[in-house]
Design an enzyme around this catalytic site. Structure first.
Site, PDB file in Angstrom:
ATOM      1  N   HIS A   3       0.812  -1.214   0.000  1.00  0.00           N
ATOM      2  CA  HIS A   3       0.000   0.000   0.000  1.00  0.00           C
ATOM      3  C   HIS A   3       0.849   1.269   0.000  1.00  0.00           C
ATOM      4  O   HIS A   3       0.320   2.363  -0.229  1.00  0.00           O
ATOM      5  CB  HIS A   3      -0.934   0.005   1.220  1.00  0.00           C
ATOM      6  CG  HIS A   3      -2.364   0.221   0.863  1.00  0.00           C
ATOM      7  ND1 HIS A   3      -2.782   1.183  -0.027  1.00  0.00           N
ATOM      8  CD2 HIS A   3      -3.488  -0.408   1.286  1.00  0.00           C
ATOM      9  CE1 HIS A   3      -4.094   1.146  -0.138  1.00  0.00           C
ATOM     10  NE2 HIS A   3      -4.556   0.177   0.633  1.00  0.00           N
ATOM     11  N   ASP A  33      -2.479   1.495  -4.716  1.00  0.00           N
ATOM     12  CA  ASP A  33      -3.721   1.365  -3.957  1.00  0.00           C
ATOM     13  C   ASP A  33      -4.655   0.405  -4.678  1.00  0.00           C
ATOM     14  O   ASP A  33      -4.346  -0.098  -5.760  1.00  0.00           O
ATOM     15  CB  ASP A  33      -4.397   2.732  -3.764  1.00  0.00           C
ATOM     16  CG  ASP A  33      -4.627   3.473  -5.068  1.00  0.00           C
ATOM     17  OD1 ASP A  33      -5.023   2.825  -6.071  1.00  0.00           O
ATOM     18  OD2 ASP A  33      -4.408   4.695  -5.100  1.00  0.00           O
TER      19      ASP A  33
END
Length: 396
Positions: free
Chosen positions: A371, A375
């Site tokens: 992350h 995303d």
């Protein structure tokens, strides 16, 4: 002058045992030459050197267990001129010395006996192993036909009777499965601790790709046929061109995607264990070349003949369950990479095609991603791009 040190062969390596030198002092080496064999939890690995020069001194002996970063050899840089001898300051010439009587000539040294005719050129480790096993090899794979330890081990395996591998922690000589499990667990614990994972899955219709493969393989011999795995990797590599942030190694701030795709391939070892060496520069290979690289990598992995570049330069990993019968896998990213792609077992499923529900070959693909560099929206688009590419196998 530079030092050649024990390389790190992955996030799970702390030390290694030097098995054999393939060079000696005075040898010239080029970037990429294999100069030593090191044994780790992943087996015996051929170690490449990443600087050109001349071997000035070997600093470690075969059999030593050395930590990552320990000096192994000293090199002089290629083309480096020798340091000029310091010149003494000019002095006034002294008066001539009286003549010194010439000593009688020394007797000529005794000639060195030549190697006996038929003597075998071999490394010390190879000689010791041949004596231990009672094997005699005249020519090996080393420089000038020298017999190396690997040649002796191959000959020993070829002469050994084929017997089932006995149960136990060591499924294969030189490979401690319990130690490998410990190393894998340590790397995965680090990954789950340090990498903020997110996961996505997607079902892909493979029927078009399977029909294309069937037609493509119709006139090929079995050893030349393409497998679905080559198409899956080719589509993954092609998709990374549009989503490059998923291809790289998070080793420094700021993170930068890798310029080349070194695609790791998770390979199961016979008797247990898993290694994920990389197909280097996978983006430059078409589907047939990827299939050839996969066959070569699997064979060398199971024979214990990997190179350190294949273990240390991976930028993304693909793991496939093949025909194990499991629909999906959710993998753990191998640090310092930032993504892992998992393919489940292709199976026939009811899917909508041309407006109708039809039995179609399908596979579930998963993405485990970091992350910090991407995303869920970008990850979803990446999986959709793999899907799109697999619907057009002619263009892969």
């Amino acid at each position: 002058m530079s030092l050649f040190t024990m390389p790190s062969l992955g996030a799970d390596m702390e030390d290694g045992r030097l098995v054999e030198w393939l060079v000696k002092p005075g040898d010239r080496v080029a970037k990429g030459d294999v100069v030593a064999v090191v044994e780790t939890q992943k087996g015996a690995i051929e170690i490449e050197i990443f600087a050109a020069g001349e071997v000035a001194e070997l600093l470690a002996e075969p059999g030593q267990q050395l930590p990552v970063g320990a000096p192994l050899a000293r090199l002089t840089e290629a083309g480096a001129p020798a340091a000029p001898a310091p010149q003494a300051p000019a002095l006034q010439a002294p008066p001539p010395a009286p003549p010194v009587p010439t000593p009688p000539p020394a007797p000529a040294p005794a000639p060195v006996a030549p190697e006996p005719r038929g003597a075998v050129l071999a490394s010390p480790a190879a000689r010791a192993r041949m004596a231990e096993l009672g094997i005699a090899l005249a020519v090996g794979s080393g420089p000038g036909g020298a017999v190396l330890l690997a040649d002796v081990e191959r000959q020993a395996q070829a002469k050994a009777p084929t017997e089932p591998t006995p149960p136990g922690p060591k499924g294969k000589p030189g490979l401690d499965m319990a130690e490998m499990r410990r190393a894998i667990a340590a790397a995965m614990a680090r990954a789950k601790r340090d990498i903020p994972h997110y996961y996505l899955t997607h079902d892909i219709d493979l029927q078009t790709a399977q029909d294309w493969l069937t037609a493509r393989n119709a006139d090929r011999t079995p050893d030349q046929r393409l497998l679905m795995g080559a198409l899956l990797i080719r589509a993954t590599v092609r998709a990374l061109a549009r989503y490059p942030e998923l291809n790289g190694r998070y080793e420094a701030e700021p993170y930068a995607p890798a310029p080349a795709v070194h695609c790791g391939l998770a390979i199961a070892l016979r008797g247990g264990g898993l290694i994920a060496p990389a197909i280097l520069n996978a983006e430059t290979r078409d589907t047939d070349a990827l299939m050839d690289a996969m066959r070569d990598l699997v064979a060398r992995t199971r024979a214990g003949r990997l190179r350190n570049s294949e273990l240390t330069q991976g930028t993304i990993t693909v793991s496939s369950l093949g025909e194990t019968g499991v629909d999906a896998l959710l993998g753990v990213i191998y640090p310092p990479q930032v993504a892992l792609i998992g393919f489940g077992t292709p199976r026939v499923k009811p899917m909508i095609h041309d407006g109708r529900v039809q039995p179609r070959l399908a596979v579930t693909v998963s993405l485990a991603a970091d992350h910090r560099v991407s995303d869920g929206r970008r990850g979803a688009a990446f999986l959709a791009e793999i899907d799109r590419l697999l619907q057009e196998p002619d263009h892969l």
